[in-house]
Write an enzyme that holds these catalytic residues in place. Structure first.
Site, short mmCIF file in Angstrom:
data_model
loop_
_atom_site.label_atom_id
_atom_site.label_comp_id
_atom_site.label_asym_id
_atom_site.label_seq_id
_atom_site.Cartn_x
_atom_site.Cartn_y
_atom_site.Cartn_z
N SER A 150 0.91 -1.09 -0.07
CA SER A 150 -0.02 0.04 0.06
C SER A 150 0.85 1.16 -0.01
O SER A 150 1.95 1.18 0.76
CB SER A 150 -0.92 -0.29 1.33
OG SER A 150 -1.18 1.44 1.53
N ASP A 152 -0.14 4.29 0.69
CA ASP A 152 -0.38 5.14 2.06
C ASP A 152 0.23 4.71 3.37
O ASP A 152 0.22 5.61 4.10
CB ASP A 152 -2.00 4.88 2.23
CG ASP A 152 -2.93 5.44 1.04
OD1 ASP A 152 -2.27 6.10 0.06
OD2 ASP A 152 -4.01 5.13 0.88
N ARG A 196 -6.24 8.82 1.92
CA ARG A 196 -7.78 9.14 2.13
C ARG A 196 -8.08 9.13 3.55
O ARG A 196 -8.76 9.76 4.10
CB ARG A 196 -8.31 8.05 1.46
CG ARG A 196 -9.41 8.67 0.31
CD ARG A 196 -10.15 7.71 -0.35
NE ARG A 196 -9.19 6.65 -0.93
CZ ARG A 196 -9.63 5.34 -1.24
NH1 ARG A 196 -10.92 4.94 -0.91
NH2 ARG A 196 -8.88 4.66 -1.39
N GLN A 286 2.11 9.31 -7.87
CA GLN A 286 2.59 8.75 -6.43
C GLN A 286 2.96 7.28 -6.60
O GLN A 286 3.66 6.67 -5.96
CB GLN A 286 1.96 9.27 -5.49
CG GLN A 286 1.82 10.56 -5.26
CD GLN A 286 0.63 11.19 -4.13
OE1 GLN A 286 0.79 11.24 -3.09
NE2 GLN A 286 -0.49 11.53 -4.93
N ARG A 552 27.53 -9.60 -22.14
CA ARG A 552 28.50 -8.70 -21.22
C ARG A 552 28.50 -9.06 -19.56
O ARG A 552 27.34 -9.27 -19.13
CB ARG A 552 27.79 -7.32 -21.21
CG ARG A 552 29.10 -6.45 -21.87
CD ARG A 552 28.39 -5.16 -22.30
NE ARG A 552 28.78 -4.76 -23.65
CZ ARG A 552 28.25 -3.62 -24.40
NH1 ARG A 552 27.26 -3.04 -23.82
NH2 ARG A 552 28.43 -3.46 -25.65
N MET A 559 31.15 2.34 -3.37
CA MET A 559 31.71 3.01 -2.31
C MET A 559 31.46 2.06 -0.97
O MET A 559 30.75 1.12 -1.04
CB MET A 559 31.41 4.44 -1.76
CG MET A 559 31.81 5.29 -2.72
SD MET A 559 31.38 6.91 -2.33
CE MET A 559 32.55 7.95 -3.13
N GLU A 615 34.92 -1.24 -3.19
CA GLU A 615 35.98 -0.70 -3.30
C GLU A 615 37.10 -1.28 -2.44
O GLU A 615 38.26 -1.15 -2.94
CB GLU A 615 36.03 0.98 -3.16
CG GLU A 615 35.82 1.23 -1.45
CD GLU A 615 35.50 2.61 -1.64
OE1 GLU A 615 35.71 3.60 -2.24
OE2 GLU A 615 35.16 3.14 -0.40
#
Ligand code: ADP
Length: 745
Positions: A150, A152, A196, A286, A552, A559, A615
């Site tokens: 949800s 909300d 709501r 949203q 590929r 980081m 890294e």
């Protein structure tokens, strides 16, 4: 023993549902189960036939980054009838489905509960009509597990629901964009958010986006509430605030219980202030888009946990929802989730706002209180000149530092305590470069990247202590709040250790964790890490889009210093095939295995394989070394590319999560500081998000929790997710070693 499960998404769709389904499907396959996907929610369950199909490993490939739900979702009227549910039970029995995982809101969870409750009764009746069916002798009840889906965030039993973080980031980004245009045109914006019955999105967006006023369903408004709003916007204009925004949750109500629309607010402001007011209804924006890292990871954790619980606790009845509470997976009975979630609506409908807020919980009430402070035009109290608090940001900057400074400083100013911003961290502390922080300026800092007061790296020289002591005395500093990483923690500890020689250091000092590396003790998350994680996830998604005709392998270097949080979590959130972590190290035999895995993956039809490498995961086996090794071994069968993301990871505007965390930590730091000042304490503490919420821990304890040699905490909660990441990224044929062990370097 469980053999067959089904998974579905239902009700309103939310970003992250795909991640949940992927996790359920792959975990189930990983554990030897047959798994069905039910298309279009309960409607598909009632329809049966093509609406319920077995799902394979590859069916859920490439969906992590997609919004919505590939299984589809629908509201179903037929499922609301007994007859419809009887048909649904028959369809499930015919496929031997013994357990169901439903991702949805409270309506969908209620549906799951009703189905499980009626199951035996339908089974008895169906047996009479189908005496020869292969399931006719079955007596097994249906097990159901719900997952909160949800946007909300209106569900009891979880701190966040799947989709809420993505929705909040959409709103916050919209506010950032609107505030720049509002500032250029002196406009006032009224922004309507979803919710709501629940003010979570609107309230959090107000904290994170710096709105001037907010209206939510759970708050009781005075009869003449609009007078206060008008006065506040009028004052903001008078003092030259660059923009004014009012956020209205779609369920906010007038004192008489009628809904306040965004147009109502526009009309009031236009009539009273003769302003150019624009309304922005964010609506379905949203709900859409690619889910954030948080939503993907939460959905993945909950999906895998649902399968594990069903299999590991097979002897128990399951009618639960799994949620994340304080970063732990917690099961709550479905009835309780549904009843408590719906109770808030009833209380709001009946005008019992205090009860509605109580049901939402302490964190909601505290946010509401914080919003009252942050939306003020000026501090509640005049400043009292008997000493100030200094705030500094140390070390490397982290997104969200400004939010922490802004909120901590305003909470202090609101109580009459003057606040100095120390320029460039400890350098400014030594040189005495202090700026008095001003309420109006601070309001605009909540969403800025970097650090407005500046940071710098510095090592103390012996003479510096006397300089700092003199500065503290000169500016009458009575307390210090330092925001930063391990270097900042150490410097504060150094100051505290010289108290015998320098009286000036006997003041309360509070540390707030802020670093993109998430390598600090006493906290599950540091300010900045969510932004960095989302930056990595966005970049890696883009790399995935480049998949084409050529095979590929990509090595993405991220980081984290000597902490594998960013590498592991970004692997989990992007579906990367592997993460190289400093906690695990890299061995030649493992690289050998990776070469085989790559070969098998490409042979099985994959076009792109992504490895994420921290890294510092190994000193010798660098990104370049691994690239060359793989290239050599590929014998031309695939290409190898690297992407070193570098400083892009720490850039950009802070995410909603970082701003909210920074606000909570900032407000807490101010609260503890005021308490220490009142009681004359000179304690030195570290703040962090822990198992019980935000806690303060004495600095000595923090040092004990740190693995100083390796520059990371001794305990790292996220390493528990290593097995999940591995299980979900590699199909069973590639699992020679299914449960990787953590070994010390
Ligand atoms: P959400 O799950 O987002 O709250 P809804 O409230 O629309 O969405 O519920 C989704 C579906 O769940 C409904 O269309 C219906 O099929 C089913 N459902 C909801 N409530 C019940 C109920 N009390 N009994 C049976 N099924 C229900």
């Amino acid at each position: 023993m469980l053999k067959t499960l089904a998974v579905m998404t239902s009700g309103g769709d939310s970003p992250g549902m795909n991640a949940a389904v992927r996790s359920v499907v792959r975990r189930a396959i990983h554990r030897g189960q047959t798994i069905y996907g039910i298309y279009d929610g309960y409607e598909g369950m009632v329809k049966g036939g093509d609406s319920i199909k077995p799902l394979q490993w590859n069916d859920v490939g490439g969906i992590l980054q997609r919004g919505g739900t590939f299984l589809g979702t629908a509201r179903s009227e037929s499922f609301r009838t007994r007859e419809g549910r009887r048909q649904a039970v028959l369809n499930m029995l015919n496929l031997n489905v013994e357990a169901l995982i439903v991702v949805g809101g409270d309506g969908s969870l209620m549906g799951a509960h009703v189905l499980a409750t009626e199951w035996q009764e339908h089974l008895e009746n169906l047996r009479k009509d189908h005496p020869d069916a292969q399931w006719a002798s079955s007596h097994a009840p249906l097990k159901v597990i719900g997952l909160p889906g949800s946007i909300d965030n209106d569900l009891h039993g979880t701190d966040m629901s799947i989709g809420a973080d993505t929705a909040l980031n959409h709103i916050v980004r919209a506010l950032d964009n609107l505030s720049s245009t509002a500032a250029s045109h002196q406009r006032t914006f009224v922004v309507e958010t979803m919710g709501r019955h629940c003010g979570y999105l609107a309230l959090s967006a107000t904290v994170a986006g710096g709105a001037s006023w907010v209206l939510v369903p759970e708050e009781e408004l005075e009869l003449r509430w609009h007078h206060k709003m008008v006065h506040s916007i009028e004052k903001a204009r008078e003092i030259g605030r660059p923009h004014h925004m009012v956020i209205v949750a779609e369920g906010a109500r007038h004192p008489d219980g009628l809904i306040i629309s965004s147009d109502d607010v526009k009309r009031i402001l236009t009539e009273r202030l003769k302003l150019d007011v624009r309304v922005t209804v964010l609506g379905h924006v949203q709900r859409g888009g690619s889910p954030t890292a948080f939503d993907r990871i939460m959905a993945t954790r909950l999906g895998s946990a649902a399968v594990d619980i069903l299999l590991d606790e097979w002897d128990q009845e399951h009618r639960h929802m799994l949620g994340l509470i304080k970063n732990r997976v917690v099961a709550t009975p479905l009835v309780e989730v549904v009843e408590k979630s719906q109770a808030v609506r009833v209380e709001v409908e009946n005008g019992n706002y205090a009860k509605a807020q109580e049901l939402r919980g302490g964190s909601f009430i505290r946010t509401l209180e914080l919003v009252k402070t942050l939306t003020r035009i000026a501090p509640a109290q005049e400043t009292v000149q008997d000493g100030a608090v200094a705030i500094l940001t140390g070390g490397a900057d982290a997104p969200g530092m400004n939010t922490a400074v802004s909120v901590a400083a305003r909470c202090l100013l609101n109580q009459g305590t003057p606040v100095y911003g120390v320029r460039d961290g400890f350098v400014g502390l030594i040189e005495g470069r202090f700026d008095e922080l001003d309420w109006d300026e601070l309001v605009n800092w909540v969403n800025r990247p970097g650090s407005e007061i500046g940071t710098a790296r510095v090592d103390f020289q012996e003479g510096d202590y006397a300089e700092i002591a003199a500065t503290i005395r000169r500016h009458n500093i009575r307390g210090l709040i330092a925001i930063g990483g391990w270097g900042t923690y150490r410097k504060v500890a150094q100051l505290a250790s010289r108290r015998d020689e320098f009286d000036a250091f006997s003041i309360p000092m509070i540390l707030i964790p802020a670093t993109v590396d998430n390598n600090l003790p006493c906290t599950q998350f540091t300010i900045g890490v969510d932004t960095a994680l989302n930056n990595i996830v966005e970049a890696t998604d883009k790399i995935r889009h480049t998949a084409g005709a050529t095979r590929r392998a990509f090595i993405v270097e991220v980081m984290g210093r000597r902490c594998g949080f960013l590498a592991l979590m970004s692997a989990l959130a992007t579906g990367a095939e592997k993460a190289f972590l400093p906690e695990k190290g890299v061995s030649l035999s493992e690289l050998n295995e990776d070469v085989n895995i790559l070969k098998k993956s490409f042979e099985s039809g994959k076009r792109l394989v992504i490895f994420i490498r921290n890294e510092h995961s190994s000193q010798s086996y660098t990104t370049d070394f691994i690239k060359r090794l793989l290239e050599e071994e590929s014998k031309g069968f695939y290409e190898v590319r690297t992407a070193i993301l570098g400083h892009v990871q720490r850039g950009g505007l802070p995410t909603a999560f970082d701003r909210i965390l920074a606000s909570r930590l900032g407000a807490n730091a101010a609260f503890h500081m005021l308490e220490s000042l009142k009681n004359g304490w000179d304690d030195v503490h570290v703040l962090g998000l822990r198992e019980k919420g935000i806690e303060k821990v004495p600095i000595e304890e923090a040092f004990k929790e740190m693995d100083v040699k390796n520059g990371r905490p001794k305990e790292q909660w996220f390493l528990d997710l290593l097995e999940t990441a591995d299980a979900l990224a590699k199909p069973p044929m590639l699992h020679e070693n299914p449960r990787p062990q953590i070994t010390e370097e």
